[in-house]
Design a protein around this motif. Structure first.
Motif, PDB file in Angstrom:
ATOM      1  N   PRO A  47       0.236   9.748   4.372  1.00  0.00           N
ATOM      2  CA  PRO A  47       1.691   9.931   4.202  1.00  0.00           C
ATOM      3  C   PRO A  47       2.189  11.263   4.763  1.00  0.00           C
ATOM      4  N   VAL A  48       2.139  11.394   6.083  1.00  0.00           N
ATOM      5  CA  VAL A  48       2.505  12.648   6.738  1.00  0.00           C
ATOM      6  C   VAL A  48       3.953  12.586   7.208  1.00  0.00           C
ATOM      7  N   PRO A  55       0.837  -1.219   0.000  1.00  0.00           N
ATOM      8  CA  PRO A  55       0.000   0.000   0.000  1.00  0.00           C
ATOM      9  C   PRO A  55       0.860   1.253   0.000  1.00  0.00           C
ATOM     10  N   VAL A  56       0.602   2.142  -0.939  1.00  0.00           N
ATOM     11  CA  VAL A  56       1.305   3.423  -1.020  1.00  0.00           C
ATOM     12  C   VAL A  56       0.263   4.514  -1.289  1.00  0.00           C
ATOM     13  N   TRP A  57       0.706   5.747  -1.198  1.00  0.00           N
ATOM     14  CA  TRP A  57      -0.140   6.880  -1.541  1.00  0.00           C
ATOM     15  C   TRP A  57       0.394   7.538  -2.795  1.00  0.00           C
ATOM     16  N   PHE A 103      -3.330  -1.140   4.759  1.00  0.00           N
ATOM     17  CA  PHE A 103      -2.736   0.188   4.840  1.00  0.00           C
ATOM     18  C   PHE A 103      -2.268   0.507   6.253  1.00  0.00           C
ATOM     19  N   SER A 104      -3.060   0.151   7.223  1.00  0.00           N
ATOM     20  CA  SER A 104      -2.664   0.411   8.610  1.00  0.00           C
ATOM     21  C   SER A 104      -3.326  -0.620   9.507  1.00  0.00           C
ATOM     22  N   LEU A 105      -2.662  -0.944  10.582  1.00  0.00           N
ATOM     23  CA  LEU A 105      -3.187  -1.880  11.575  1.00  0.00           C
ATOM     24  C   LEU A 105      -2.685  -1.420  12.934  1.00  0.00           C
ATOM     25  N   TRP A 137       3.648  13.382   1.536  1.00  0.00           N
ATOM     26  CA  TRP A 137       4.742  12.865   0.701  1.00  0.00           C
ATOM     27  C   TRP A 137       4.247  11.660  -0.099  1.00  0.00           C
ATOM     28  N   PRO A 138       3.789  11.891  -1.341  1.00  0.00           N
ATOM     29  CA  PRO A 138       3.307  10.770  -2.160  1.00  0.00           C
ATOM     30  C   PRO A 138       4.463   9.920  -2.660  1.00  0.00           C
ATOM     31  N   ASP A 139       4.120   8.693  -3.027  1.00  0.00           N
ATOM     32  CA  ASP A 139       5.123   7.778  -3.568  1.00  0.00           C
ATOM     33  C   ASP A 139       5.136   7.770  -5.090  1.00  0.00           C
ATOM     34  N   VAL A 140       3.971   8.045  -5.710  1.00  0.00           N
ATOM     35  CA  VAL A 140       3.885   8.002  -7.174  1.00  0.00           C
ATOM     36  C   VAL A 140       2.985   9.129  -7.661  1.00  0.00           C
TER      37      VAL A 140
END
Length: 804
Positions: free
Chosen positions: A362-363, A105-107, A659-661, A190-193
């Motif tokens: 993505p903070v 998972p990315v943003w 994405f998160s746990l 901060w996006p990855d793509v």
């Protein structure tokens, strides 16, 4: 230069002869200068530094009545404006990136084809996509990697351009890599793509581009050379009038304006700037308190060196030369303190950069110190040294060598009614009291934040966030049922449920609400706009939300039964004027009715400080949504539950990206971050101020007692009681403590509007705050005066008079 070197060497010798004074001064300066350097470092990185694009001063966000606009609105602004050289659209999205057989998972940012061209950014590797490659739905499948994603996901492969990867199970060709440090126009995202926005159906599973009412994208633009902000806003106002007239259903009363980019425009920009300015102001007060403290110490030190100064004047030294030597001494102390504080501040700023808040968003705060931060530390150190170094100038200028030599150096200034040291100490205590007041105001604000009724009980709930679409599931209901069944097998759980999103998260969605019987579905006929959540049966029990009337959803509320809804109390009262609404209908569009089957309590949904807002809950089985939030309530520790939930999800589908746990309490950390940050910042500043007050009062009391020991011995010999001795020895310090504390409290009340920019519902007039400040200042006085008081009470008349 030779004279300066002489002064410098002499200053070092003087400081070496008084290690206690030198150490106290350097520690005081380190704390005060360090606090200011850290705050300036954050302001420098987030506010003063321009965006990482050429001519960043001409780049702005375009906002409507909120922070987002629709894609058709973006197109009209782009085509109708006369003041922008380029306009681009941006939408953030969660994406499953598969580079080696496993989706992570990315943003990412979905952007218009002119995005990089408009910003003027050049690629580190390869190239960027262009406007011609973003013209049709699911058109050119291109993607640009961020520098961090290139390094972490692809090992910094220099041949990554041209490689095919999979995003949400669809093939995309890597065109290039963005330069290091480039993250777009938002400071902390901060996006990855980056990928063309016309590919969003493949990424998000549905097409919203052609819907003018879908306000879910950000618009950024670059001003033409020579165009002013006022001209651009006037141009946007003209475009808004055209759109309001042409599209009254979606754009009625539309207003457009420019906002500074970086913090979601006006949404966070104003509060962030106010917070940083307020903290910088309070950090400056800490520095002033330190200067007052050191000025008092210097004044006392000059009094003790009166004989030395008198002799130097008597043998021909000029007062200007003596003063310059004293300033050199203070400058040495300041530079030593500044050097240590700069190193400490650099470490703290680096730690802030490495810190990532508990959020699937993505903070990141990139606040690494640069040359400006170190230059600020150096200039602040020199200014501080000059400030407290010239405080004793009057003493030097008024020194009479004949009188000093005649009285063996006793200047007598320590026995005046109000000496310079007394005034400086009172000022220092007032500033300390003001900062302590601010600290307690922040604590009360944090307490109010946690005491707010939020409509949920997050304690004991584990939250997992997924998107089944990213794993290739076209229909989410089946995989969601399997996930629920899997986690319900975990020992020790008391409930499990699903939702498309949760309150107080960054992922919020809204819907229009129309009264029953509405026939014209326009913006003007809306009753209001409400947030919605799609949930499964048992959600309210797991979330801890009270059901006030009606029933919960059941397994029968599926796509084969009439659409039902559960509303909160605010929704019911706004639409019907009562909470007795079970069985009544409302509409969200033409021919689409919902039957209200329950009413729940009102909570907090977007921010902790929001006013009561209407919310509606729908059955997730009737709607279908790939956004999946799994909530599991249990009595077990989070350290046990998180691995158990992760294992259960992997047992259903190991390729499903999570994405998160984490615990629900940790998820809320981002929402409570402003209150926590304010409390921590003001708490640290208050603690520094208290330390300065303790050293200031202790220094003055100790100096007074040491100078009056003979007098105190005589008083004891004449039969004075302990309270009389203490009054004579410490009366002035207690008086100054009282005067400074009262002044500080008054300043705190007056400065409430400044505190309000830092702390929610700030009020220094709160009785609990006043009581806490009074007790704290009393304790400061007690701790500071304990040792001098003990010394005064231990005076032995016989020995003192014999020594004299």
């Amino acid at each position: 230069m030779e004279t300066f070197l002489q002064d410098f060497r002499y200053a070092l010798r003087q400081l070496r002869r008084s290690p206690g004074f030198a150490l106290t001064a350097i520690l005081t300066l380190t704390m005060a200068i360090g606090a200011n350097v850290v705050v300036f470092g954050v302001i420098n990185a987030l506010v003063l530094h321009s965006l990482p694009v050429p001519e960043a001063n001409r780049v702005y966000s375009i906002q409507g009545n909120g922070i987002a606009l629709s894609y058709p609105n973006y197109q009209d602004i782009r085509d109708r404006n006369r003041t922008f050289s380029g306009v681009s659209v941006v939408r953030i999205a969660r994406i499953g990136l598969d580079a080696s057989g496993t989706a992570r998972p990315v943003w990412g940012y979905e952007v218009s084809g002119n995005y990089f061209e408009m910003l003027g950014v050049k690629p580190l590797l390869g190239r960027f996509f262009i406007p011609a490659e973003d013209t049709k739905i699911n058109g050119d499948p291109y993607v640009v990697l961020s520098y961090n994603a290139w390094k972490t996901q692809f090992g910094g492969d220099p041949g990554v351009a041209g490689r095919t990867i999979r995003l949400n199970k669809h093939p995309f060709v890597v065109l290039g890599v963005a330069p290091k440090g480039f993250n777009g126009t938002e400071r902390f995202i901060w996006p990855d793509v980056w990928l063309p926005i016309h590919n969003e159906p493949e990424i998000e599973g549905y097409n919203w581009i052609d819907y003018r009412g879908a306000y879910n994208a950000w618009v950024v633009a670059r001003l033409k050379p020579g165009v002013t902000l006022q001209q651009a806003n006037a141009d946007l106002a003209n475009v808004a009038v055209q759109l309001s007239s042409q599209y009254p259903d979606e754009d009625k009363n539309l207003m457009l304006h420019l906002a500074q980019p970086g913090f979601l425009g006006d949404m966070l920009g104003g509060p962030m700037h106010g917070f940083l300015l307020g903290v910088m102001l309070l950090a400056g007060l800490v520095l002033l308190a330190a200067c007052a403290n050191l000025g008092g110490l210097f004044a006392a030190r000059i009094s003790d060196r009166a004989k030395e100064i008198g002799i130097r004047i008597a043998i021909g030294s000029s007062r200007r030369r003596i003063l310059r030597q004293l300033v050199t001494e203070s400058a040495c102390l300041s530079l030593f303190g500044g050097l240590i504080s700069a190193c400490a501040a650099a470490g703290l700023l680096h730690a802030l950069t490495l810190w990532h808040p508990q959020s699937d968003f993505p903070v990141q705060l990139l606040v690494e110190p640069d040359a400006f931060v170190y230059l600020f530390a150096a200039l602040l150190s020199l200014a501080t040294g000059l400030l407290f170094g010239i405080i004793p100038a009057r003493q030097v200028w008024e020194t009479d060598p004949n009188e000093v030599l005649k009285t063996s150096g006793a200047s007598g200034t320590g026995l005046r009614r109000f000496s310079l040291r007394d005034i400086l100490l009172a000022v220092q205590i007032a500033l300390c009291c003001l900062l302590v007041t601010a600290s307690f105001v922040a604590l009360r604000g944090l307490q109010r934040t946690f005491d707010l009724p939020i409509g949920i009980r997050p304690e004991g709930v584990t939250v997992a966030t997924m998107d089944t679409h990213l794993a290739g599931y076209e229909h989410s209901s089946e995989i969601q049922k399997r996930l629920l069944e899997a986690v319900r097998q975990i020992p020790g759980i008391t409930g499990a449920t699903l939702s498309n999103s949760i309150p107080l998260s960054l992922d919020q969605s809204g819907t229009a609400v129309y009264p029953p019987g509405t026939t014209s579905f326009t913006t003007s006929s809306q009753a209001f706009h409400a947030n919605y959540y799609e949930v499964s049966p048992g959600y309210f029990a797991v979330a801890g939300t009270r059901l006030l009337a009606g029933r919960d959803f059941t397994d029968h509320d599926d796509d084969k039964s009439p659409d039902v809804a559960i509303v909160n109390e605010t929704f019911a009262k706004r639409l019907f004027g009562t909470v007795n609404v079970v069985g009544r209908l409302y509409q969200d569009g033409p021919g689409h009715h919902f039957v209200i089957v329950g009413v729940v309590e009102t909570g907090k949904y977007v921010t902790l400080t929001e006013n009561p807002a209407p919310v509606v809950y729908w059955s997730i089985a009737q709607r279908g949504n790939s956004d999946t939030v799994l909530l599991v309530r249990s009595n077990r520790r989070s350290s046990e539950m998180i691995p158990a939930v992760r294992q259960a999800i992997a047992g259903v589908d190991p390729a499903l990206p999570v994405f998160s746990l984490s615990t629900w309490t940790d998820v809320l950390g981002l929402v409570t971050f402003p209150a926590r940050a304010a409390t921590i910042a003001l708490g640290v500043l208050g603690a520094l101020a208290m330390m300065l007050a303790v050293t200031g009062i202790f220094g003055m009391a100790s100096y007074t007692v040491s100078k009056r020991m003979r007098e105190l011995g005589i008083r004891v010999a004449l039969g004075a009681q302990n309270r009389h001795v203490l009054r004579a020895a410490l009366g002035r310090a207690v008086l100054l403590l009282g005067i400074g504390s009262v002044a500080g409290l008054v300043l705190g009340v007056v400065a409430s509007h400044v505190l309000a920019s830092i702390v929610y519902q700030a009020s220094a007039a709160d009785p609990w705050v006043i009581a806490a400040v009074v007790v704290t200042m009393a304790l400061i006085g007690l701790v500071s005066a304990a040792i001098p008081a003990s010394r005064a009470l231990s005076a032995e008349p016989a020995r003192l008079l014999h020594d004299e």
